[in-house]
Scaffold this motif. Structure first.
Motif, short mmCIF file in Angstrom:
data_model
loop_
_atom_site.label_atom_id
_atom_site.label_comp_id
_atom_site.label_asym_id
_atom_site.label_seq_id
_atom_site.Cartn_x
_atom_site.Cartn_y
_atom_site.Cartn_z
N LEU A 1 8.69 62.38 -29.23
CA LEU A 1 9.55 63.04 -28.26
C LEU A 1 9.18 64.52 -28.19
CD1 LEU A 1 12.01 62.76 -26.36
CD2 LEU A 1 13.45 63.36 -28.32
N VAL A 2 8.97 65.04 -27.00
CA VAL A 2 8.58 66.43 -26.81
C VAL A 2 9.85 67.27 -26.71
CG1 VAL A 2 7.35 68.06 -25.32
CG2 VAL A 2 6.45 65.74 -25.67
N VAL A 3 10.07 68.15 -27.71
CA VAL A 3 11.27 68.98 -27.73
C VAL A 3 10.96 70.45 -28.04
CG1 VAL A 3 12.79 67.06 -28.37
CG2 VAL A 3 11.73 68.44 -30.17
N GLY A 4 9.69 70.83 -28.06
CA GLY A 4 9.31 72.20 -28.39
C GLY A 4 9.02 73.02 -27.14
N GLY A 5 8.73 74.29 -27.34
CA GLY A 5 8.38 75.17 -26.22
C GLY A 5 9.50 75.23 -25.20
N ALA A 6 9.13 75.11 -23.94
CA ALA A 6 10.12 75.17 -22.85
C ALA A 6 11.14 74.06 -22.95
CB ALA A 6 9.41 75.11 -21.50
N TYR A 7 10.78 72.96 -23.61
CA TYR A 7 11.71 71.83 -23.76
C TYR A 7 12.87 72.17 -24.69
CZ TYR A 7 8.39 69.03 -21.21
OH TYR A 7 7.58 68.53 -20.22
N ARG A 8 12.83 73.31 -25.36
CA ARG A 8 13.96 73.77 -26.17
C ARG A 8 15.04 74.40 -25.28
NH1 ARG A 8 11.82 77.51 -30.62
NH2 ARG A 8 13.94 77.30 -31.37
N PHE A 9 14.68 74.71 -24.04
CA PHE A 9 15.62 75.34 -23.11
C PHE A 9 16.16 74.37 -22.06
CE2 PHE A 9 13.08 78.76 -24.79
CZ PHE A 9 13.98 79.78 -25.00
N VAL A 10 15.31 73.45 -21.61
CA VAL A 10 15.69 72.53 -20.54
C VAL A 10 14.90 71.23 -20.72
CG1 VAL A 10 14.00 73.44 -18.87
CG2 VAL A 10 16.08 72.34 -18.04
N ARG A 11 15.54 70.10 -20.49
CA ARG A 11 14.87 68.80 -20.73
C ARG A 11 13.82 68.47 -19.69
NH1 ARG A 11 20.14 66.79 -21.14
NH2 ARG A 11 19.77 65.43 -19.38
N ASN A 12 13.90 69.05 -18.52
CA ASN A 12 13.01 68.67 -17.42
C ASN A 12 12.25 69.87 -16.86
OD1 ASN A 12 13.87 65.83 -17.28
ND2 ASN A 12 15.83 66.72 -16.69
N PRO A 13 11.52 70.61 -17.70
CA PRO A 13 10.87 71.82 -17.18
C PRO A 13 9.80 71.53 -16.13
CG PRO A 13 10.10 71.37 -19.41
CD PRO A 13 11.25 70.42 -19.12
N MET A 14 9.14 70.38 -16.20
CA MET A 14 8.13 70.07 -15.18
C MET A 14 8.75 69.94 -13.80
SD MET A 14 5.27 67.57 -16.73
CE MET A 14 6.11 66.77 -18.06
N TYR A 15 9.85 69.21 -13.73
CA TYR A 15 10.51 69.01 -12.44
C TYR A 15 11.07 70.34 -11.92
CZ TYR A 15 10.25 64.15 -13.96
OH TYR A 15 9.82 62.92 -14.41
N VAL A 16 11.67 71.11 -12.82
CA VAL A 16 12.20 72.42 -12.44
C VAL A 16 11.07 73.31 -11.92
CG1 VAL A 16 13.28 74.53 -13.35
CG2 VAL A 16 14.19 72.29 -14.01
N ALA A 17 9.92 73.28 -12.59
CA ALA A 17 8.78 74.10 -12.19
C ALA A 17 8.23 73.69 -10.83
CB ALA A 17 7.68 74.02 -13.24
#
Length: 185
Positions: A83-99
């Protein structure tokens, strides 16, 4: 899958999915030309550039986390082992979609194109639907309590102001059996 394979798979998926959705389709809609009606006011254009300048590196970072931390790809056909929970994933679960949505919105503001605003709305709705119907149940099935804990602490769409401090899942300790009163007391 090793990290080399994950990197190649992620690069291919990047070209097929977000580069098309946030790059090729907006270009097809606008040819990246400013609308004939003129620019939006300068603050809108500045906001648009800010969204693009923030969105593209966030997208690249999120893809990199899948390779480095998850040892897999964002593509459903080649998911991560962890499960990826580091980096930007510590702030929001869906950073790719947000980006991706941020990048499209930024282009809409820069180019003064309401059609891209509508497109961004359609893409955002598609992402929310995909996450709700497929991604969350799949991650719950694959990672169980680890994903549940992550989901409780990290919002899906609007980032936390501070990073989630836990980056390694620690399963709860199993309950200790009751052995009766301690005779030595």
């Amino acid at each position: 899958m090793n990290r080399g394979q994950a990197a190649v798979g992620s690069a291919v998926f990047f070209a097929v999915a977000p580069a098309m959705v946030a790059g090729a389709v907006p270009w097809l809609i606008t040819r990246w030309e400013v609308a004939e009606s003129g620019h939006y006011p300068v603050p809108w254009t500045v906001a648009g550039w800010a969204l693009v300048v923030a969105g593209v590196p966030l997208l690249l970072h999120a893809f990199g986390r899948f390779v480095v931390e998850g040892i897999g790809t964002p593509a459903p056909v080649a998911p991560t082992e962890k499960l990826v929970v580091g980096g930007a994933y510590r702030f929001v679960r869906n950073p790719m979609y947000v980006a991706v949505v941020s990048t499209i919105l930024g282009q809409a503001l820069i180019l003064a194109r309401p059609s891209l605003l509508v497109y961004a709305g359609v893409i955002a709705l598609a992402f929310v639907t995909f996450v709700t119907v497929y991604e969350q149940p799949t991650l719950r099935e694959q990672f169980g309590a680890e994903y549940d804990e992550y989901r409780r602490h990290v919002p899906g769409w609007l980032p936390r102001l501070t990073p989630w401090p836990r980056t390694q899942y620690q399963p709860p300790a199993p309950p200790q059996p009751y052995l009766g009163p301690n005779p030595r007391r």
